[in-house]
Design a protein around this motif. Structure first.
Motif, PDB file in Angstrom:
ATOM      1  N   SER A 205       0.856  -1.184   0.000  1.00  8.11           N
ATOM      2  CA  SER A 205       0.000   0.000   0.000  1.00  8.11           C
ATOM      3  C   SER A 205       0.894   1.237   0.000  1.00  8.11           C
ATOM      4  CB  SER A 205      -0.903   0.001   1.230  1.00  8.11           C
ATOM      5  OG  SER A 205      -1.736  -1.147   1.234  1.00  8.11           O
ATOM      6  N   GLY A 206       0.495   2.250  -0.741  1.00  6.47           N
ATOM      7  CA  GLY A 206       1.317   3.450  -0.833  1.00  6.47           C
ATOM      8  C   GLY A 206       1.867   3.626  -2.225  1.00  6.47           C
ATOM      9  N   ASN A 207       2.406   4.804  -2.492  1.00  7.36           N
ATOM     10  CA  ASN A 207       2.909   5.152  -3.822  1.00  7.36           C
ATOM     11  C   ASN A 207       4.362   4.740  -3.997  1.00  7.36           C
ATOM     12  OD1 ASN A 207       0.444   6.381  -4.593  1.00  7.36           O
ATOM     13  ND2 ASN A 207       1.014   8.211  -3.442  1.00  7.36           N
ATOM     14  N   TYR A 208       4.625   3.454  -3.830  1.00  5.40           N
ATOM     15  CA  TYR A 208       5.986   2.950  -3.964  1.00  5.40           C
ATOM     16  C   TYR A 208       6.287   2.462  -5.376  1.00  5.40           C
ATOM     17  CZ  TYR A 208       5.578   2.910   1.119  1.00  5.40           C
ATOM     18  OH  TYR A 208       5.378   3.269   2.427  1.00  5.40           O
ATOM     19  N   LEU A 209       5.237   2.188  -6.147  1.00  6.89           N
ATOM     20  CA  LEU A 209       5.398   1.630  -7.481  1.00  6.89           C
ATOM     21  C   LEU A 209       4.559   2.419  -8.475  1.00  6.89           C
ATOM     22  CD1 LEU A 209       4.957  -2.087  -6.438  1.00  6.89           C
ATOM     23  CD2 LEU A 209       7.104  -1.075  -7.211  1.00  6.89           C
ATOM     24  N   ASP A 210       4.999   2.399  -9.719  1.00  2.61           N
ATOM     25  CA  ASP A 210       4.243   3.061 -10.777  1.00  2.61           C
ATOM     26  C   ASP A 210       3.186   2.088 -11.299  1.00  2.61           C
ATOM     27  OD1 ASP A 210       3.364   4.824 -12.675  1.00  2.61           O
ATOM     28  OD2 ASP A 210       4.983   4.384 -14.096  1.00  2.61           O
ATOM     29  N   ILE A 211       2.137   1.877 -10.486  1.00  2.15           N
ATOM     30  CA  ILE A 211       1.033   1.000 -10.841  1.00  2.15           C
ATOM     31  C   ILE A 211      -0.271   1.736 -10.570  1.00  2.15           C
ATOM     32  CG2 ILE A 211       2.309  -1.132 -10.370  1.00  2.15           C
ATOM     33  CD1 ILE A 211       0.844  -1.286  -7.679  1.00  2.15           C
ATOM     34  N   PRO A 212      -1.367   1.307 -11.169  1.00  7.23           N
ATOM     35  CA  PRO A 212      -2.649   1.937 -10.873  1.00  7.23           C
ATOM     36  C   PRO A 212      -2.961   1.879  -9.375  1.00  7.23           C
ATOM     37  CG  PRO A 212      -2.834   0.521 -12.801  1.00  7.23           C
ATOM     38  CD  PRO A 212      -1.480   0.268 -12.212  1.00  7.23           C
ATOM     39  N   SER A 213      -3.522   2.944  -8.855  1.00  9.30           N
ATOM     40  CA  SER A 213      -3.760   3.036  -7.411  1.00  9.30           C
ATOM     41  C   SER A 213      -4.683   1.937  -6.906  1.00  9.30           C
ATOM     42  CB  SER A 213      -4.339   4.409  -7.064  1.00  9.30           C
ATOM     43  OG  SER A 213      -5.559   4.627  -7.756  1.00  9.30           O
ATOM     44  N   GLU A 214      -5.589   1.453  -7.764  1.00 12.93           N
ATOM     45  CA  GLU A 214      -6.518   0.427  -7.313  1.00 12.93           C
ATOM     46  C   GLU A 214      -5.833  -0.914  -7.048  1.00 12.93           C
ATOM     47  OE1 GLU A 214      -6.708   2.031 -10.199  1.00 12.93           O
ATOM     48  OE2 GLU A 214      -7.249   0.699 -11.874  1.00 12.93           O
ATOM     49  N   LEU A 215      -4.591  -1.059  -7.489  1.00 17.40           N
ATOM     50  CA  LEU A 215      -3.862  -2.301  -7.245  1.00 17.40           C
ATOM     51  C   LEU A 215      -3.034  -2.265  -5.963  1.00 17.40           C
ATOM     52  CD1 LEU A 215      -2.611  -3.206 -10.823  1.00 17.40           C
ATOM     53  CD2 LEU A 215      -4.348  -4.384  -9.478  1.00 17.40           C
ATOM     54  N   PHE A 232       2.987 -11.380   8.147  1.00 23.09           N
ATOM     55  CA  PHE A 232       4.126 -11.155   7.256  1.00 23.09           C
ATOM     56  C   PHE A 232       3.960  -9.862   6.471  1.00 23.09           C
ATOM     57  CE2 PHE A 232       5.734 -11.311   2.884  1.00 23.09           C
ATOM     58  CZ  PHE A 232       7.093 -11.270   3.155  1.00 23.09           C
ATOM     59  N   PHE A 233       2.797  -9.684   5.842  1.00 23.92           N
ATOM     60  CA  PHE A 233       2.613  -8.506   5.002  1.00 23.92           C
ATOM     61  C   PHE A 233       2.572  -7.219   5.828  1.00 23.92           C
ATOM     62  CE2 PHE A 233       0.906 -11.777   2.036  1.00 23.92           C
ATOM     63  CZ  PHE A 233       1.814 -11.555   1.010  1.00 23.92           C
ATOM     64  N   GLU A 234       2.094  -7.293   7.058  1.00 21.30           N
ATOM     65  CA  GLU A 234       2.152  -6.120   7.939  1.00 21.30           C
ATOM     66  C   GLU A 234       3.603  -5.779   8.266  1.00 21.30           C
ATOM     67  OE1 GLU A 234      -0.287  -7.259  11.198  1.00 21.30           O
ATOM     68  OE2 GLU A 234      -2.177  -6.969  10.086  1.00 21.30           O
ATOM     69  N   TRP A 235       4.420  -6.808   8.515  1.00 22.39           N
ATOM     70  CA  TRP A 235       5.854  -6.586   8.747  1.00 22.39           C
ATOM     71  C   TRP A 235       6.493  -5.984   7.506  1.00 22.39           C
ATOM     72  CZ3 TRP A 235       9.730  -8.953   5.833  1.00 22.39           C
ATOM     73  CH2 TRP A 235      11.047  -8.740   6.269  1.00 22.39           C
ATOM     74  N   ARG A 236       6.188  -6.557   6.348  1.00 25.22           N
ATOM     75  CA  ARG A 236       6.749  -6.071   5.088  1.00 25.22           C
ATOM     76  C   ARG A 236       6.378  -4.611   4.848  1.00 25.22           C
ATOM     77  NH1 ARG A 236       4.941  -7.034  -0.350  1.00 25.22           N
ATOM     78  NH2 ARG A 236       2.982  -6.195   0.437  1.00 25.22           N
ATOM     79  N   ASP A 237       5.121  -4.263   5.091  1.00 27.68           N
ATOM     80  CA  ASP A 237       4.673  -2.898   4.826  1.00 27.68           C
ATOM     81  C   ASP A 237       5.234  -1.905   5.841  1.00 27.68           C
ATOM     82  OD1 ASP A 237       3.388  -3.809   2.614  1.00 27.68           O
ATOM     83  OD2 ASP A 237       1.357  -3.688   3.443  1.00 27.68           O
ATOM     84  N   ARG A 238       5.503  -2.358   7.066  1.00 31.24           N
ATOM     85  CA  ARG A 238       6.184  -1.477   8.033  1.00 31.24           C
ATOM     86  C   ARG A 238       7.598  -1.183   7.565  1.00 31.24           C
ATOM     87  NH1 ARG A 238       3.516  -4.691  11.977  1.00 31.24           N
ATOM     88  NH2 ARG A 238       5.398  -5.937  12.298  1.00 31.24           N
ATOM     89  N   LEU A 239       8.249  -2.186   7.024  1.00 34.32           N
ATOM     90  CA  LEU A 239       9.600  -1.986   6.491  1.00 34.32           C
ATOM     91  C   LEU A 239       9.562  -0.994   5.331  1.00 34.32           C
ATOM     92  CD1 LEU A 239      12.217  -4.781   6.061  1.00 34.32           C
ATOM     93  CD2 LEU A 239      11.957  -3.060   4.290  1.00 34.32           C
ATOM     94  N   TYR A 240       8.574  -1.135   4.470  1.00 40.44           N
ATOM     95  CA  TYR A 240       8.398  -0.189   3.378  1.00 40.44           C
ATOM     96  C   TYR A 240       8.190   1.228   3.905  1.00 40.44           C
ATOM     97  CZ  TYR A 240       8.254  -2.871  -0.968  1.00 40.44           C
ATOM     98  OH  TYR A 240       8.611  -3.598  -2.074  1.00 40.44           O
ATOM     99  N   ALA A 241       7.280   1.366   4.870  1.00 38.47           N
ATOM    100  CA  ALA A 241       6.950   2.693   5.384  1.00 38.47           C
ATOM    101  C   ALA A 241       8.168   3.372   5.999  1.00 38.47           C
ATOM    102  CB  ALA A 241       5.831   2.583   6.411  1.00 38.47           C
ATOM    103  N   GLU A 242       9.053   2.585   6.587  1.00 40.09           N
ATOM    104  CA  GLU A 242      10.215   3.149   7.269  1.00 40.09           C
ATOM    105  C   GLU A 242      11.373   3.449   6.327  1.00 40.09           C
ATOM    106  OE1 GLU A 242      13.000   2.308  11.232  1.00 40.09           O
ATOM    107  OE2 GLU A 242      11.394   0.916  10.673  1.00 40.09           O
ATOM    108  N   PHE A 243      11.553   2.623   5.308  1.00 36.03           N
ATOM    109  CA  PHE A 243      12.772   2.732   4.520  1.00 36.03           C
ATOM    110  C   PHE A 243      12.573   3.005   3.027  1.00 36.03           C
ATOM    111  CE2 PHE A 243      13.881  -0.264   8.013  1.00 36.03           C
ATOM    112  CZ  PHE A 243      14.746   0.576   8.680  1.00 36.03           C
ATOM    113  N   ARG A 244      11.454   2.623   2.464  1.00 37.59           N
ATOM    114  CA  ARG A 244      11.281   2.735   1.013  1.00 37.59           C
ATOM    115  C   ARG A 244      10.780   4.119   0.647  1.00 37.59           C
ATOM    116  NH1 ARG A 244      11.142   2.619  -4.051  1.00 37.59           N
ATOM    117  NH2 ARG A 244      10.218   0.932  -5.272  1.00 37.59           N
ATOM    118  N   ASN A 245      11.458   4.781  -0.282  1.00 39.59           N
ATOM    119  CA  ASN A 245      11.015   6.085  -0.750  1.00 39.59           C
ATOM    120  C   ASN A 245       9.734   5.956  -1.547  1.00 39.59           C
ATOM    121  OD1 ASN A 245      13.224   7.355   0.379  1.00 39.59           O
ATOM    122  ND2 ASN A 245      14.440   7.282  -1.489  1.00 39.59           N
ATOM    123  N   GLN A 246       8.918   7.003  -1.510  1.00 38.92           N
ATOM    124  CA  GLN A 246       7.736   7.024  -2.354  1.00 38.92           C
ATOM    125  C   GLN A 246       8.179   6.997  -3.819  1.00 38.92           C
ATOM    126  OE1 GLN A 246       4.212   7.231  -1.183  1.00 38.92           O
ATOM    127  NE2 GLN A 246       5.402   6.320   0.451  1.00 38.92           N
TER     128      GLN A 246
END
Length: 265
Positions: A205-215, A232-246
């Motif tokens: 979830s979030g604008n990490y990829l150039d994909i349609p928002s509905e996906l 697992f996916f909650e852990w993965r998304d926390r890692l994204y939120a902390e480290f992955r640029n938009q």
């Protein structure tokens, strides 16, 4: 400036993007269109797979080799532990993730692609005319299944991949039950590989990829929407939120003399 020759929906490219973001390195994404990529990529790297990283005059192919290069060249926020046991575990999990989550995830994704017409058309490039989208969406699922059988994506192969991924996701949930990361008290190559490669199973979830928002937050049915794998996916998304640029929108492919086929690693 680092240049990443990539495919936006390649989970191996995402693995590299996540490592670059974790290390806080600035880079430019150069999109390579699968099947119609530019000859320049082959000239740069001597092969046709993405991702490829260009750092000045240095060119590195293969996501694992890129990860190891980045840790040597840019040692801040290391992703390879120095302790022997942790180092061994991190490298072992990274290799396992490449072969398991990476390859099986792709097979499961192709299965979902073949079975869902809307899922199929939403990934077409924006410049594709509407009548082509209609044609692609109207291709019978059974026809795509027959084509998939000839290239290793038969119904049985897809079913087997999904079954194995369920076991993998269950195992990851158990490992992460009482610890912040897979190996150490900070992210390692193991965490970043597993997180990035799982992109194709369930998009973050979030604008990490150039994909349609509905996906965003959607993925392979039976995996992405199974509450058993939420930890697992909650852990993965926390890692994204902390480290992955938009999301940094990719640039157009580099110009070249003539196109050549680009394979996705």
């Amino acid at each position: 400036m680092l240049e990443l020759y990539q495919f936006e929906l390649s989970q191996y490219s995402e693995k590299v993007r996540l490592i670059l973001d974790y290390k806080g390195l600035e880079y430019t994404k150069i999109e390579v269109i699968p099947g119609v990529g530019q000859l320049e990529l082959f000239r740069l790297s001597g092969q046709r797979q993405v991702p490829v990283l260009k750092d000045g005059e240095t060119v590195i192919a293969d996501s694992t080799e890129i990860a190891l290069y980045l840790d040597r060249k840019y040692p801040d926020k290391p992703i390879i532990p120095s302790a022997p046991v942790a180092k061994g575990q991190s490298l072992l999990i990274e290799e396992w993730a490449d072969e398991s989550i990476g390859l099986k995830g792709r097979t499961a994704f192709i299965g979902a692609f073949n079975q869902n017409q809307n899922f199929r058309t939403v990934f077409l490039p924006r410049e594709i005319p509407d009548f082509v989208r209609t044609l692609v969406g109207s291709v019978p699922n059974e026809f795509l299944e027959v084509l998939g059988t000839g290239v290793g994506f038969s119904k049985d192969a897809i079913k087997s991949a999904q079954k194995s991924l369920k076991q993998d996701l269950e195992a990851l949930c158990l490992i992460l039950q009482n610890r912040p990361y897979l190996v150490a008290d900070h992210p390692t190559i193991a965490d970043l590989a597993v997180a990035g490669l799982s992109m194709i199973i369930k998009f973050p979830s979030g604008n990490y990829l150039d994909i349609p928002s509905e996906l965003q937050g959607k993925g392979v049915p039976g995996l992405a929407d199974n509450s058993a794998y939420d930890p697992f996916f909650e852990w993965r998304d926390r890692l994204y939120a902390e480290f992955r640029n938009q999301n940094i929108l990719p640039k157009n492919p580099p110009s070249g003399d003539s196109p050549t086929s680009i394979e996705i690693e």
